[in-house]
Scaffold this motif. Sequence first.
Motif, PDB file in Angstrom:
ATOM      1  N   TYR A   1       0.864  -1.179   0.000  1.00 18.81           N
ATOM      2  CA  TYR A   1       0.000   0.000   0.000  1.00 18.81           C
ATOM      3  C   TYR A   1       0.896   1.223   0.000  1.00 18.81           C
ATOM      4  O   TYR A   1       1.815   1.332   0.818  1.00 18.81           O
ATOM      5  CB  TYR A   1      -0.918   0.005   1.232  1.00 18.81           C
ATOM      6  CG  TYR A   1      -1.587   1.347   1.452  1.00 18.81           C
ATOM      7  CD1 TYR A   1      -2.531   1.838   0.558  1.00 18.81           C
ATOM      8  CD2 TYR A   1      -1.251   2.132   2.546  1.00 18.81           C
ATOM      9  CE1 TYR A   1      -3.119   3.076   0.747  1.00 18.81           C
ATOM     10  CE2 TYR A   1      -1.854   3.369   2.746  1.00 18.81           C
ATOM     11  CZ  TYR A   1      -2.782   3.837   1.843  1.00 18.81           C
ATOM     12  OH  TYR A   1      -3.360   5.058   2.030  1.00 18.81           O
ATOM     13  N   SER A   2       0.643   2.112  -0.929  1.00 21.74           N
ATOM     14  CA  SER A   2       1.388   3.363  -1.014  1.00 21.74           C
ATOM     15  C   SER A   2       0.418   4.525  -0.929  1.00 21.74           C
ATOM     16  O   SER A   2      -0.697   4.454  -1.440  1.00 21.74           O
ATOM     17  CB  SER A   2       2.174   3.434  -2.322  1.00 21.74           C
ATOM     18  OG  SER A   2       3.153   2.430  -2.351  1.00 21.74           O
ATOM     19  N   THR A   3       0.858   5.602  -0.298  1.00 19.15           N
ATOM     20  CA  THR A   3      -0.001   6.770  -0.122  1.00 19.15           C
ATOM     21  C   THR A   3       0.151   7.777  -1.251  1.00 19.15           C
ATOM     22  O   THR A   3      -0.672   8.672  -1.381  1.00 19.15           O
ATOM     23  CB  THR A   3       0.330   7.497   1.194  1.00 19.15           C
ATOM     24  OG1 THR A   3       1.673   7.990   1.118  1.00 19.15           O
ATOM     25  CG2 THR A   3       0.159   6.578   2.383  1.00 19.15           C
ATOM     26  N   GLY A   4       1.226   7.646  -2.029  1.00 17.20           N
ATOM     27  CA  GLY A   4       1.493   8.635  -3.062  1.00 17.20           C
ATOM     28  C   GLY A   4       2.297   9.816  -2.537  1.00 17.20           C
ATOM     29  O   GLY A   4       2.418  10.828  -3.213  1.00 17.20           O
ATOM     30  N   SER A   5       2.853   9.682  -1.325  1.00 12.04           N
ATOM     31  CA  SER A   5       3.650  10.776  -0.776  1.00 12.04           C
ATOM     32  C   SER A   5       4.890  11.001  -1.633  1.00 12.04           C
ATOM     33  O   SER A   5       5.349  10.107  -2.339  1.00 12.04           O
ATOM     34  CB  SER A   5       4.076  10.470   0.669  1.00 12.04           C
ATOM     35  OG  SER A   5       5.236   9.660   0.688  1.00 12.04           O
TER      36      SER A   5
ATOM     37  N   ILE B   1      11.125   8.515  -3.942  1.00 13.32           N
ATOM     38  CA  ILE B   1      12.511   8.972  -3.733  1.00 13.32           C
ATOM     39  C   ILE B   1      13.289   7.923  -2.943  1.00 13.32           C
ATOM     40  O   ILE B   1      14.406   7.539  -3.301  1.00 13.32           O
ATOM     41  CB  ILE B   1      12.538  10.327  -2.996  1.00 13.32           C
ATOM     42  CG1 ILE B   1      11.951  11.434  -3.888  1.00 13.32           C
ATOM     43  CG2 ILE B   1      13.959  10.688  -2.559  1.00 13.32           C
ATOM     44  CD1 ILE B   1      11.696  12.747  -3.165  1.00 13.32           C
ATOM     45  N   ILE B   2      12.677   7.443  -1.850  1.00 15.12           N
ATOM     46  CA  ILE B   2      13.349   6.504  -0.962  1.00 15.12           C
ATOM     47  C   ILE B   2      13.165   5.062  -1.439  1.00 15.12           C
ATOM     48  O   ILE B   2      14.005   4.207  -1.188  1.00 15.12           O
ATOM     49  CB  ILE B   2      12.839   6.684   0.484  1.00 15.12           C
ATOM     50  CG1 ILE B   2      13.162   8.112   0.953  1.00 15.12           C
ATOM     51  CG2 ILE B   2      13.444   5.655   1.422  1.00 15.12           C
ATOM     52  CD1 ILE B   2      12.511   8.509   2.262  1.00 15.12           C
ATOM     53  N   GLY B   3      12.081   4.813  -2.160  1.00 17.24           N
ATOM     54  CA  GLY B   3      11.816   3.471  -2.673  1.00 17.24           C
ATOM     55  C   GLY B   3      11.198   2.561  -1.631  1.00 17.24           C
ATOM     56  O   GLY B   3      11.754   1.523  -1.289  1.00 17.24           O
TER      57      GLY B   3
ATOM     58  N   VAL C   1       2.507  -9.646   3.902  1.00 16.58           N
ATOM     59  CA  VAL C   1       2.959 -10.950   3.426  1.00 16.58           C
ATOM     60  C   VAL C   1       2.265 -11.977   4.306  1.00 16.58           C
ATOM     61  O   VAL C   1       2.469 -12.012   5.524  1.00 16.58           O
ATOM     62  CB  VAL C   1       4.493 -11.099   3.515  1.00 16.58           C
ATOM     63  CG1 VAL C   1       4.912 -12.485   3.048  1.00 16.58           C
ATOM     64  CG2 VAL C   1       5.196 -10.022   2.693  1.00 16.58           C
ATOM     65  N   GLY C   2       1.403 -12.787   3.677  1.00 15.75           N
ATOM     66  CA  GLY C   2       0.622 -13.733   4.469  1.00 15.75           C
ATOM     67  C   GLY C   2      -0.264 -12.981   5.443  1.00 15.75           C
ATOM     68  O   GLY C   2      -0.986 -12.058   5.067  1.00 15.75           O
ATOM     69  N   GLN C   3      -0.174 -13.340   6.707  1.00 16.05           N
ATOM     70  CA  GLN C   3      -0.999 -12.681   7.718  1.00 16.05           C
ATOM     71  C   GLN C   3      -0.262 -11.542   8.421  1.00 16.05           C
ATOM     72  O   GLN C   3      -0.799 -10.925   9.339  1.00 16.05           O
ATOM     73  CB  GLN C   3      -1.499 -13.707   8.739  1.00 16.05           C
ATOM     74  CG  GLN C   3      -0.404 -14.326   9.596  1.00 16.05           C
ATOM     75  CD  GLN C   3      -0.906 -15.473  10.425  1.00 16.05           C
ATOM     76  OE1 GLN C   3      -1.362 -16.481   9.904  1.00 16.05           O
ATOM     77  NE2 GLN C   3      -0.819 -15.329  11.729  1.00 16.05           N
ATOM     78  N   PHE C   4       0.957 -11.221   7.979  1.00 16.68           N
ATOM     79  CA  PHE C   4       1.775 -10.185   8.604  1.00 16.68           C
ATOM     80  C   PHE C   4       1.685  -8.877   7.830  1.00 16.68           C
ATOM     81  O   PHE C   4       1.792  -8.865   6.605  1.00 16.68           O
ATOM     82  CB  PHE C   4       3.238 -10.621   8.674  1.00 16.68           C
ATOM     83  CG  PHE C   4       3.445 -11.873   9.463  1.00 16.68           C
ATOM     84  CD1 PHE C   4       3.540 -11.837  10.844  1.00 16.68           C
ATOM     85  CD2 PHE C   4       3.513 -13.099   8.822  1.00 16.68           C
ATOM     86  CE1 PHE C   4       3.709 -12.998  11.575  1.00 16.68           C
ATOM     87  CE2 PHE C   4       3.691 -14.266   9.548  1.00 16.68           C
ATOM     88  CZ  PHE C   4       3.783 -14.218  10.929  1.00 16.68           C
ATOM     89  N   VAL C   5       1.520  -7.771   8.554  1.00 16.51           N
ATOM     90  CA  VAL C   5       1.495  -6.436   7.950  1.00 16.51           C
ATOM     91  C   VAL C   5       2.541  -5.581   8.667  1.00 16.51           C
ATOM     92  O   VAL C   5       2.546  -5.507   9.902  1.00 16.51           O
ATOM     93  CB  VAL C   5       0.109  -5.768   8.057  1.00 16.51           C
ATOM     94  CG1 VAL C   5       0.130  -4.391   7.413  1.00 16.51           C
ATOM     95  CG2 VAL C   5      -0.965  -6.646   7.415  1.00 16.51           C
ATOM     96  N   PHE C   6       3.398  -4.951   7.877  1.00 10.52           N
ATOM     97  CA  PHE C   6       4.456  -4.105   8.401  1.00 10.52           C
ATOM     98  C   PHE C   6       4.221  -2.688   7.886  1.00 10.52           C
ATOM     99  O   PHE C   6       4.194  -2.468   6.674  1.00 10.52           O
ATOM    100  CB  PHE C   6       5.821  -4.606   7.940  1.00 10.52           C
ATOM    101  CG  PHE C   6       6.060  -6.049   8.296  1.00 10.52           C
ATOM    102  CD1 PHE C   6       6.526  -6.402   9.556  1.00 10.52           C
ATOM    103  CD2 PHE C   6       5.784  -7.055   7.377  1.00 10.52           C
ATOM    104  CE1 PHE C   6       6.724  -7.731   9.886  1.00 10.52           C
ATOM    105  CE2 PHE C   6       5.988  -8.392   7.699  1.00 10.52           C
ATOM    106  CZ  PHE C   6       6.454  -8.736   8.958  1.00 10.52           C
ATOM    107  N   VAL C   7       4.044  -1.747   8.812  1.00 15.76           N
ATOM    108  CA  VAL C   7       3.822  -0.354   8.430  1.00 15.76           C
ATOM    109  C   VAL C   7       5.123   0.412   8.637  1.00 15.76           C
ATOM    110  O   VAL C   7       5.689   0.406   9.736  1.00 15.76           O
ATOM    111  CB  VAL C   7       2.680   0.287   9.247  1.00 15.76           C
ATOM    112  CG1 VAL C   7       2.444   1.725   8.791  1.00 15.76           C
ATOM    113  CG2 VAL C   7       1.397  -0.530   9.116  1.00 15.76           C
ATOM    114  N   SER C   8       5.578   1.056   7.577  1.00 16.10           N
ATOM    115  CA  SER C   8       6.813   1.841   7.616  1.00 16.10           C
ATOM    116  C   SER C   8       6.717   2.970   8.625  1.00 16.10           C
ATOM    117  O   SER C   8       5.627   3.343   9.062  1.00 16.10           O
ATOM    118  CB  SER C   8       7.069   2.473   6.240  1.00 16.10           C
ATOM    119  OG  SER C   8       7.342   1.500   5.279  1.00 16.10           O
ATOM    120  N   GLY C   9       7.855   3.550   8.934  1.00 15.00           N
ATOM    121  CA  GLY C   9       7.877   4.747   9.758  1.00 15.00           C
ATOM    122  C   GLY C   9       6.907   5.761   9.166  1.00 15.00           C
ATOM    123  O   GLY C   9       6.983   6.098   7.986  1.00 15.00           O
TER     124      GLY C   9
END
Length: 129
Positions: free
Chosen positions: A6-10, A15-17, A24-32
């Motif tokens: 999921y990307s917000t379009g910020s 820039i950072i990639g 992935v599967g049942q795991f969700v990782f939210v970036s800083g």
Amino acid sequence: MKRETYSTGSKWEPIIGYSRAVKVGQFVFVSGTTASGPDGKLVGIGDVAAQTVQTLKNIETALGKLGASLKDVVRTRIYLTDISQWEPAGRAHGEFFKNALPATAIVEVSKLISPDMLVEIEADAIIPG
């Protein structure tokens, strides 16, 4: 396992990639995540509590886009530019997570990507199978 992003379009994502969140599967990782409002502008300049609330709303949105919710969060990491502001940030965090009670850490960092940003939060969630 299937990988979804999921990307917000910020302006920072290309820039950072990175993606705002990855599932992935049942795991969700939210970036800083910081306190960007819907218009992309920082919410709550000078107010760590307001920035924390907006940041957590942004995390809640990212989780929802990938089929998770705040109740699925098992870990957060709170980065503050001024550790003396831990209490207003912590209270806001507590309001959002009073039922989930994830593991967490609050650490002071020297600065974030913008000098007006006072808080950045990461979150990890596990969607029950």
